[in-house]
Design a protein around this motif. Structure first.
Motif, short mmCIF file in Angstrom:
data_model
loop_
_atom_site.label_atom_id
_atom_site.label_comp_id
_atom_site.label_asym_id
_atom_site.label_seq_id
_atom_site.Cartn_x
_atom_site.Cartn_y
_atom_site.Cartn_z
N VAL A 135 0.83 -1.20 0.00
CA VAL A 135 0.00 0.00 0.00
C VAL A 135 0.87 1.25 0.00
CG1 VAL A 135 -1.63 1.34 1.38
CG2 VAL A 135 -2.03 -1.10 1.01
N LEU A 136 1.89 1.28 0.83
CA LEU A 136 2.75 2.46 0.91
C LEU A 136 3.52 2.69 -0.39
CD1 LEU A 136 4.22 2.17 4.52
CD2 LEU A 136 2.60 3.89 3.68
N GLN A 137 4.07 1.63 -0.95
CA GLN A 137 4.88 1.80 -2.16
C GLN A 137 4.04 2.20 -3.36
OE1 GLN A 137 7.43 -1.61 -2.79
NE2 GLN A 137 8.72 -1.12 -1.04
N ILE A 138 2.85 1.61 -3.51
CA ILE A 138 2.04 1.98 -4.67
C ILE A 138 1.48 3.38 -4.50
CG2 ILE A 138 -0.20 1.09 -3.90
CD1 ILE A 138 1.34 0.91 -7.45
N ARG A 139 1.22 3.81 -3.26
CA ARG A 139 0.78 5.19 -3.06
C ARG A 139 1.90 6.16 -3.46
NH1 ARG A 139 -0.89 8.47 2.43
NH2 ARG A 139 1.32 8.19 2.86
N MET A 140 3.12 5.83 -3.11
CA MET A 140 4.26 6.66 -3.48
C MET A 140 4.41 6.74 -5.00
SD MET A 140 8.29 5.98 -2.57
CE MET A 140 8.23 4.36 -3.37
N VAL A 141 4.35 5.59 -5.66
CA VAL A 141 4.48 5.57 -7.12
C VAL A 141 3.32 6.32 -7.78
CG1 VAL A 141 4.53 4.08 -9.17
CG2 VAL A 141 5.81 3.43 -7.12
N GLY A 142 2.11 6.14 -7.25
CA GLY A 142 0.95 6.85 -7.78
C GLY A 142 1.08 8.35 -7.63
N ALA A 143 1.61 8.80 -6.50
CA ALA A 143 1.81 10.24 -6.29
C ALA A 143 2.84 10.79 -7.26
CB ALA A 143 2.23 10.49 -4.85
#
Length: 224
Positions: free
Chosen positions: A99-107
């Motif tokens: 969840v944290l990594q995909i949120r970072m990539v999405g941002a």
């Protein structure tokens, strides 16, 4: 439906039923992108950092640093209990890290002008979780058609590719979090020491993913 609904069975599914694991991972990734409960989504954190730092590049640097810190914290808490907690902690660690990594990539993608609601972009974003070296290897083996940016900007969405990427991501992340390396796995099972190792490993992989995404997802348009 939250992260905990998927975490408990994610690692066993990755080993025994990759299609089911890929589906669960896809939902976790959507939670990271869209946000849930008290966790803001990718667009919200992107806009916040852009407003705070004033430029896209500075906002991306801050996003990576923040998510490295968050990954380190959750890595410590997930592994601190040692071997007695490992049955619960490994799936929970995998879900939280995803969840944290995909949120970072999405941002990062949002700041670079991509439509992160577009399924093609989401497939490309998932590919970023593999890391640059692994993406290159999979392309050379013919297991991926091209780079994350090329997939994100493809003419049409490929649902079969999206499924295969999700399955590959959950296998790779389960191996990292579960500790397929014998020495790493043994160390992570030592109380307190395991927490420190988990924090370092999760922070390092998150930084690698963030740096790769920042280089790979080049600017498409100005963010408004």
């Amino acid at each position: 439906m939250g992260v905990g609904d998927f975490a408990r069975n994610l690692v066993p599914a990755a080993r025994n039923a990759p299609q089911a694991a890929g589906g669960a991972m896809r939902v976790l990734l959507e939670l990271g992108i869209d946000g849930f409960a008290q966790l803001p989504g990718a667009k919200a954190v992107a806009v916040k950092q852009l407003q705070k730092h004033g430029s896209v590049d500075a906002a991306i640097d801050a996003l990576v640093l923040n998510h490295v810190a968050l990954s380190s914290a959750q890595g410590f808490m997930s592994n601190v209990g040692g071997v007695l907690a490992s049955i619960v902690s490994i799936p929970g660690n995998l879900a939280g890290l995803s969840v944290l990594q995909i949120r970072m990539v999405g941002a990062i993608a949002h700041l670079r002008g991509y439509d992160i609601d577009d399924p093609r972009v989401r497939t490309g974003m998932m590919m970023c979780l593999l890391g640059g070296d692994q993406v290159v290897r999979l392309i050379e083996k013919g297991l991926l058609p091209s780079t994350p940016m090329a997939v994100a900007t493809a003419p049409v969405f490929d649902p079969d590719l999206d499924r295969r990427v999700a399955e590959r991501v959950v296998r790779e992340m389960a191996a990292r979090v579960g500790g397929t390396n014998g020495a790493l796995l043994l160390t992570k099972r030592i109380p307190l020491v395991g927490g420190g190792v988990g924090a370092v490993v999760d922070a390092a992989t998150t930084r690698q993913v963030g740096v790769f995404a920042g280089k790979e997802l080049r600017r498409r348009r100005s963010l408004t």
